[in-house]
Scaffold this motif. Sequence first.
Motif, PDB file in Angstrom:
ATOM      1  N   ASP A 213      64.794   1.117  46.059  1.00 20.99           N
ATOM      2  CA  ASP A 213      64.407  -0.259  45.993  1.00 20.99           C
ATOM      3  C   ASP A 213      63.381   0.050  44.868  1.00 20.99           C
ATOM      4  O   ASP A 213      62.771   0.728  44.382  1.00 20.99           O
ATOM      5  CB  ASP A 213      63.842  -1.027  47.131  1.00 20.99           C
ATOM      6  CG  ASP A 213      62.518  -0.428  47.810  1.00 20.99           C
ATOM      7  OD1 ASP A 213      62.311   0.428  47.046  1.00 20.99           O
ATOM      8  OD2 ASP A 213      62.135  -1.119  48.557  1.00 20.99           O
ATOM      9  N   HIS A 214      62.857  -1.424  44.342  1.00 20.64           N
ATOM     10  CA  HIS A 214      61.805  -1.441  43.340  1.00 20.64           C
ATOM     11  C   HIS A 214      60.606  -2.464  43.583  1.00 20.64           C
ATOM     12  O   HIS A 214      61.045  -3.664  43.848  1.00 20.64           O
ATOM     13  CB  HIS A 214      62.365  -1.953  41.975  1.00 20.64           C
ATOM     14  CG  HIS A 214      63.634  -1.144  41.489  1.00 20.64           C
ATOM     15  ND1 HIS A 214      64.640  -0.656  42.059  1.00 20.64           N
ATOM     16  CD2 HIS A 214      63.645  -0.111  40.361  1.00 20.64           C
ATOM     17  CE1 HIS A 214      65.338   0.350  41.338  1.00 20.64           C
ATOM     18  NE2 HIS A 214      64.843   0.373  40.229  1.00 20.64           N
ATOM     19  N   LYS A 215      59.624  -1.934  44.276  1.00 24.54           N
ATOM     20  CA  LYS A 215      58.697  -2.684  44.790  1.00 24.54           C
ATOM     21  C   LYS A 215      57.688  -3.473  43.796  1.00 24.54           C
ATOM     22  O   LYS A 215      57.137  -4.543  44.087  1.00 24.54           O
ATOM     23  CB  LYS A 215      57.663  -1.813  45.665  1.00 24.54           C
ATOM     24  CG  LYS A 215      58.489  -1.338  47.038  1.00 24.54           C
ATOM     25  CD  LYS A 215      58.818  -2.407  48.044  1.00 24.54           C
ATOM     26  CE  LYS A 215      59.272  -2.129  49.421  1.00 24.54           C
ATOM     27  NZ  LYS A 215      60.057  -3.111  49.961  1.00 24.54           N
ATOM     28  N   ARG A 216      57.634  -2.840  42.606  1.00 24.73           N
ATOM     29  CA  ARG A 216      56.672  -3.606  41.830  1.00 24.73           C
ATOM     30  C   ARG A 216      57.271  -4.789  41.045  1.00 24.73           C
ATOM     31  O   ARG A 216      58.387  -4.711  40.706  1.00 24.73           O
ATOM     32  CB  ARG A 216      56.108  -2.398  40.761  1.00 24.73           C
ATOM     33  CG  ARG A 216      55.412  -1.391  41.150  1.00 24.73           C
ATOM     34  CD  ARG A 216      54.165  -1.690  41.977  1.00 24.73           C
ATOM     35  NE  ARG A 216      53.276  -0.590  42.172  1.00 24.73           N
ATOM     36  CZ  ARG A 216      52.418   0.000  41.169  1.00 24.73           C
ATOM     37  NH1 ARG A 216      51.950  -1.012  40.245  1.00 24.73           N
ATOM     38  NH2 ARG A 216      51.689   0.944  41.358  1.00 24.73           N
ATOM     39  N   GLY A 228      60.022  -6.712  46.909  1.00 28.69           N
ATOM     40  CA  GLY A 228      61.321  -5.946  46.460  1.00 28.69           C
ATOM     41  C   GLY A 228      62.020  -6.721  45.152  1.00 28.69           C
ATOM     42  O   GLY A 228      62.294  -7.877  45.557  1.00 28.69           O
ATOM     43  N   MET A 229      62.077  -6.248  44.457  1.00 40.98           N
ATOM     44  CA  MET A 229      62.590  -6.927  43.133  1.00 40.98           C
ATOM     45  C   MET A 229      63.999  -6.731  42.830  1.00 40.98           C
ATOM     46  O   MET A 229      64.736  -7.030  41.907  1.00 40.98           O
ATOM     47  CB  MET A 229      61.624  -6.886  41.966  1.00 40.98           C
ATOM     48  CG  MET A 229      60.329  -7.185  41.934  1.00 40.98           C
ATOM     49  SD  MET A 229      60.431  -9.110  42.190  1.00 40.98           S
ATOM     50  CE  MET A 229      60.899  -9.679  40.663  1.00 40.98           C
ATOM     51  N   GLY A 230      64.517  -5.521  43.417  1.00 42.78           N
ATOM     52  CA  GLY A 230      65.981  -5.076  43.153  1.00 42.78           C
ATOM     53  C   GLY A 230      66.078  -3.854  43.870  1.00 42.78           C
ATOM     54  O   GLY A 230      65.175  -2.969  44.453  1.00 42.78           O
ATOM     55  N   ASP A 326      80.843   1.973  47.648  1.00 42.01           N
ATOM     56  CA  ASP A 326      80.968   1.861  46.065  1.00 42.01           C
ATOM     57  C   ASP A 326      79.676   1.720  45.605  1.00 42.01           C
ATOM     58  O   ASP A 326      78.672   0.886  46.463  1.00 42.01           O
ATOM     59  CB  ASP A 326      81.885   0.743  45.873  1.00 42.01           C
ATOM     60  CG  ASP A 326      83.462   0.948  45.964  1.00 42.01           C
ATOM     61  OD1 ASP A 326      83.859   1.998  45.900  1.00 42.01           O
ATOM     62  OD2 ASP A 326      84.158  -0.044  46.412  1.00 42.01           O
ATOM     63  N   PRO A 327      79.331   2.166  44.520  1.00 39.45           N
ATOM     64  CA  PRO A 327      78.001   1.745  43.847  1.00 39.45           C
ATOM     65  C   PRO A 327      77.821   0.272  43.912  1.00 39.45           C
ATOM     66  O   PRO A 327      78.951  -0.452  43.611  1.00 39.45           O
ATOM     67  CB  PRO A 327      78.158   2.361  42.365  1.00 39.45           C
ATOM     68  CG  PRO A 327      79.317   3.571  42.561  1.00 39.45           C
ATOM     69  CD  PRO A 327      80.209   3.005  43.702  1.00 39.45           C
ATOM     70  N   ALA A 328      76.415  -0.178  43.920  1.00 39.73           N
ATOM     71  CA  ALA A 328      76.347  -1.444  44.119  1.00 39.73           C
ATOM     72  C   ALA A 328      74.841  -1.735  43.732  1.00 39.73           C
ATOM     73  O   ALA A 328      74.194  -0.776  43.948  1.00 39.73           O
ATOM     74  CB  ALA A 328      76.586  -2.242  45.346  1.00 39.73           C
ATOM     75  N   ALA A 329      74.375  -2.802  43.076  1.00 45.73           N
ATOM     76  CA  ALA A 329      72.857  -3.008  42.865  1.00 45.73           C
ATOM     77  C   ALA A 329      72.789  -4.746  43.034  1.00 45.73           C
ATOM     78  O   ALA A 329      73.448  -5.411  43.049  1.00 45.73           O
ATOM     79  CB  ALA A 329      72.834  -2.814  41.184  1.00 45.73           C
ATOM     80  N   THR A 330      71.386  -4.899  43.376  1.00 44.09           N
ATOM     81  CA  THR A 330      70.952  -6.292  43.588  1.00 44.09           C
ATOM     82  C   THR A 330      69.754  -6.359  42.459  1.00 44.09           C
ATOM     83  O   THR A 330      68.888  -5.441  42.531  1.00 44.09           O
ATOM     84  CB  THR A 330      70.603  -6.364  44.950  1.00 44.09           C
ATOM     85  OG1 THR A 330      71.475  -6.817  45.715  1.00 44.09           O
ATOM     86  CG2 THR A 330      69.552  -7.912  44.971  1.00 44.09           C
ATOM     87  N   VAL A 331      69.854  -7.425  41.828  1.00 40.21           N
ATOM     88  CA  VAL A 331      68.627  -7.870  41.252  1.00 40.21           C
ATOM     89  C   VAL A 331      68.046  -9.220  41.820  1.00 40.21           C
ATOM     90  O   VAL A 331      68.640 -10.111  41.610  1.00 40.21           O
ATOM     91  CB  VAL A 331      69.192  -8.272  39.496  1.00 40.21           C
ATOM     92  CG1 VAL A 331      67.901  -8.839  38.727  1.00 40.21           C
ATOM     93  CG2 VAL A 331      69.543  -6.929  38.895  1.00 40.21           C
ATOM     94  N   VAL A 332      66.842  -9.094  41.924  1.00 41.65           N
ATOM     95  CA  VAL A 332      66.076 -10.154  42.697  1.00 41.65           C
ATOM     96  C   VAL A 332      65.701 -11.298  41.568  1.00 41.65           C
ATOM     97  O   VAL A 332      65.148 -10.821  40.519  1.00 41.65           O
ATOM     98  CB  VAL A 332      64.838  -9.668  43.612  1.00 41.65           C
ATOM     99  CG1 VAL A 332      64.037 -10.793  44.156  1.00 41.65           C
ATOM    100  CG2 VAL A 332      65.546  -8.996  44.921  1.00 41.65           C
TER     101      VAL A 332
END
Length: 421
Positions: A213-216, A228-230, A326-332
């Motif tokens: 995840d990407h906390k900043r 979490g931003m993504g 499967d590969p997957a991603a979320t953008v917040v």
Amino acid sequence: MSTTRVMIVGNGGREHALAWRLTHEGHEVLAAPGREGYGDDARRLDVDAGDPEALVARARDERVELAVVGPEQPLVDGLADRLRDAGIPTVGPSAAAAELEGSKAAAKRFMVEHDVPTARHETVRTLAEGLAALERFEAPPVVKADGLAAGKGVTVAETMDEARAALRECLEGGAFGAAGRTVVLEQRLRGQEVSLFALTDGSAAATFLPAQDHKRLGEGDTGPNTGGMGAYAPAPIYDEAVAAKVRSRILAPTLAGLRAQGRPFVGVLFVGLMIDDAGEPWVIEYNCRFGDPEVQPLLFGLRVPLLPRLLDAAHGRLRDEVLPGDPAATVVLASAGYPRSSHVGDRIEGLEALAGEADVKAFHAGTRRAGDAWVTDGGRVLGICARAPSLPAALDRARAAAESVRFDGVQMRRDIGARAR
Ligand SMILES: Nc1ncnc2c1ncn2[C@@H]1O[C@H](COP(=O)(O)OP(=O)(O)O)[C@@H](O)[C@H]1O
Ligand SMILES: [Mg+2]
């Protein structure tokens, strides 16, 4: 296939991802309470996620066959115990097992007792104790409020002065209230963080793809910490060698240790890992539930049915398994002012166009219906999730889809998964 009636407790993006997943698998999902944005992914119950009596009563009235508890606070407060006492099969640890998240001091003690690799630490209760302990760290330690602090209780100090200030804020300034009256100081670890989630019945574990995840708030991991931003999965740094070490040195002793202490963990155990340059995994912390937004790519990309595994965990008949996905991603998408504040009522454009896409899904975390439009209703507003045959394709798709959703003051990171490209 038979239909199972499932109650999901919570109202964020995490619970939307669970609701979508189980509805998609053909089950009947009751969200307690969910939010309007879940749409056809759940039937909503008018009940407060913080009211255990009401939740147990509704679960009984509705004859639910499985309850899944999303957020940590009700788990730490014993909701899963109450549901199980009422005869409702539940995915979520007892209060005793959820202590691994509820108290960082207790979690560290547990790790030391069970030889789980983690940073050296000291637990302190007064400023004098804390200042004395600081002297025993060669480099500035990480300063952590013991209790639940909604992701805000940790200071990764760059200098000893910063560490002293953080100690003061917790122990004398009353920051974080009771949660900050005990403080854990721990040696700073270096490396790459990975989120590992294991569904467990207390003995066997089904692990999901490793996620990051990407906390900043800002691109390049700059700016303040957020919820979490993504997130994306799989994280390439978590290879088979790391996975084997995590299973044998971390998951197995953790589950066995809790069992031996009479508090088997039934639910989703999160292990926050630091993988150092030598490929050695260290535990940063445990959580007692799915993390948001990581859960979104994990459940959107999952290639096997989730419901039977949730039932197996609740009924104590799970098998060890590595769950394929499967590969997957979320953008917040976050609202103006987040994380210091949040801006409500901004009109959201572009969601309808995404609704028809098979490989994209908008998970609602902080939205509300206003007339014929969706508007912002919180800090983290939406998680725009995409899956694809390759990780770069999933990352590109999630970013493009996120850019197609607009509202005033929208904040998003365009570098989600940059390290994995
Ligand atoms: N020992 C450590 N070394 C390096 N970074 C750390 C350490 N402990 C925590 N951090 C950083 O601080 C973040 C938050 O700490 P964590 O223990 O996960 O608490 P919480 O998620 O409850 O705020 C971690 O994700 C990590 O980036
Ligand atoms: Mg954490």
